[in-house]
Design a protein around this motif. Structure first.
Motif, PDB file in Angstrom:
ATOM      1  N   UNK A  41       0.837  -1.197   0.000  1.00 43.05           N
ATOM      2  CA  UNK A  41       0.000   0.000   0.000  1.00 43.05           C
ATOM      3  C   UNK A  41       0.876   1.252   0.000  1.00 43.05           C
ATOM      4  N   UNK A  42       2.005   1.182   0.693  1.00 41.30           N
ATOM      5  CA  UNK A  42       2.890   2.328   0.754  1.00 41.30           C
ATOM      6  C   UNK A  42       3.421   2.728  -0.600  1.00 41.30           C
ATOM      7  N   UNK A  43       3.797   1.768  -1.423  1.00 39.24           N
ATOM      8  CA  UNK A  43       4.299   2.067  -2.767  1.00 39.24           C
ATOM      9  C   UNK A  43       3.177   2.624  -3.638  1.00 39.24           C
ATOM     10  N   UNK A 194       2.249   4.447   5.680  1.00 40.57           N
ATOM     11  CA  UNK A 194       3.233   3.357   5.688  1.00 40.57           C
ATOM     12  C   UNK A 194       4.676   3.841   5.675  1.00 40.57           C
ATOM     13  N   UNK A 195       4.914   5.078   5.194  1.00 37.81           N
ATOM     14  CA  UNK A 195       6.295   5.538   5.056  1.00 37.81           C
ATOM     15  C   UNK A 195       6.937   5.859   6.404  1.00 37.81           C
ATOM     16  N   UNK A 226       9.806  -5.431   3.561  1.00 41.06           N
ATOM     17  CA  UNK A 226       9.587  -5.619   2.123  1.00 41.06           C
ATOM     18  C   UNK A 226      10.455  -4.678   1.303  1.00 41.06           C
ATOM     19  N   UNK A 227      10.993  -5.176   0.192  1.00 38.89           N
ATOM     20  CA  UNK A 227      11.630  -4.348  -0.830  1.00 38.89           C
ATOM     21  C   UNK A 227      10.612  -4.099  -1.939  1.00 38.89           C
ATOM     22  N   UNK A 228      10.302  -2.828  -2.224  1.00 35.93           N
ATOM     23  CA  UNK A 228       9.335  -2.513  -3.285  1.00 35.93           C
ATOM     24  C   UNK A 228       9.337  -1.014  -3.562  1.00 35.93           C
TER      25      UNK A 228
END
Length: 294
Positions: A41-43, A194-195, A226-228
């Motif tokens: 969701x953050x991305x 989320x950031x 997570x990496x994204x």
């Protein structure tokens, strides 16, 4: 088994969106099947809070969030449930009914797909309602245990703030075909809930050029991070920068208290899978979406 009050599905406002992020943080744990992460969701938040809220669906009973769905595009619903309800029959039936009925506002008519944890009962229920396993586009989850120290990469790494947003956006734009990412989208993403548990990193070569970029998302201490996304500038590939920025991402998640670093990539993207493996990531069994044909 859930009993009593009805399970309802809703499109949340901003308050509900923040509740969804909090639920996803709480639900992350080691040793469970791959599932939706708050960083997903953050991305997406780069598109704005309103757009992110419009892409989220919540299933509740008596105020409690039982499941969170995320429309990652118009025809793919990425879905997960509270851990204690992963095999609940009533919830699985309700989810199946809601994703199958366009009038309920979860998925549109036509060919659509659902991504759900491989151990969810929904994986067993949907095939009985006209859905089938998508064998053509498997995904490979990978993870790196962060209980041991991560060795620093042989690449200068900078943590991105507003001053480096344009440079980070440029590298991401040069890493992905048809990318529309901008510095303004970075600022929008960085303002999202989320950031608060995230970092963006830039990697520089020996001449001072930015060559690789990554965003990492923590779900809190002791939980998988997570990496994204992760990308290497298209003009800088073949020099090991992907491996180096991946290791830097794992080190950043370790500093944030994450128990592991995770990533999910299409199995067809052999270069990406190889890069993550070279950084010490271990592949998990492939996952596949459930698809309903038009």
């Amino acid at each position: 088994m859930i009993t009593g009050m009805a399970i309802t599905v809703e499109k949340p406002g901003i308050d509900g969106l923040n509740e969804a992020v909090a639920a996803l943080r709480e639900w992350q744990s080691e040793g469970v099947a791959w599932q939706l992460h708050p960083g997903d969701l953050g991305w997406f938040w780069r598109n704005g809070a309103d757009a992110t809220a419009a892409a989220v669906r919540l299933w509740r009973r008596d105020g409690r969030i039982l499941a969170v769905g995320f429309l990652d595009g118009a025809d793919l619903l990425r879905l997960t449930t509270a851990p204690d309800l992963r095999r609940d029959e009533e919830l699985a039936r309700q989810l199946a009914e809601d994703v199958a009925a366009p009038e309920r506002g979860v998925l549109p008519e036509g060919q659509v797909s659902v991504e759900a944890p491989m151990d969810a009962l929904l994986q067993d229920v949907l095939p009985g309602h006209g859905w089938h396993v998508d064998e053509e586009e498997p995904w490979t989850p990978l993870s790196l245990d962060l209980t041991e120290p991560v060795k620093a990469p042989d690449l200068r790494i900078e943590t991105v703030g507003a001053d480096l947003a344009a440079e980070w956006a440029e590298v991401i734009g040069a890493s992905f075909t048809r990318s529309t990412f901008t510095a303004e989208k970075w600022r929008t993403m960085a303002a999202g809930a989320p950031y608060a548990d995230a970092r963006c990193l830039l990697g520089y070569d020996g001449q001072g050029a930015a060559v690789a970029a990554v965003a990492v998302w923590s779900a809190g201490p002791g939980k998988p991070g997570l990496l994204e996304p992760m990308g290497v500038h298209r003009d800088q590939r073949g020099h090991g920068y992907g491996r180096a920025i991946t290791v830097a991402a794992a080190a950043a998640l370790q500093e944030l208290g994450s128990s592991s670093a995770t990533v999910n990539t299409p199995s067809s993207n052999v270069a990406a899978v190889t890069t993550y493996k070279s950084g010490g990531f271990r592949p998990w069994p492939e996952t596949r979406d459930l698809t309903r044909d038009a």
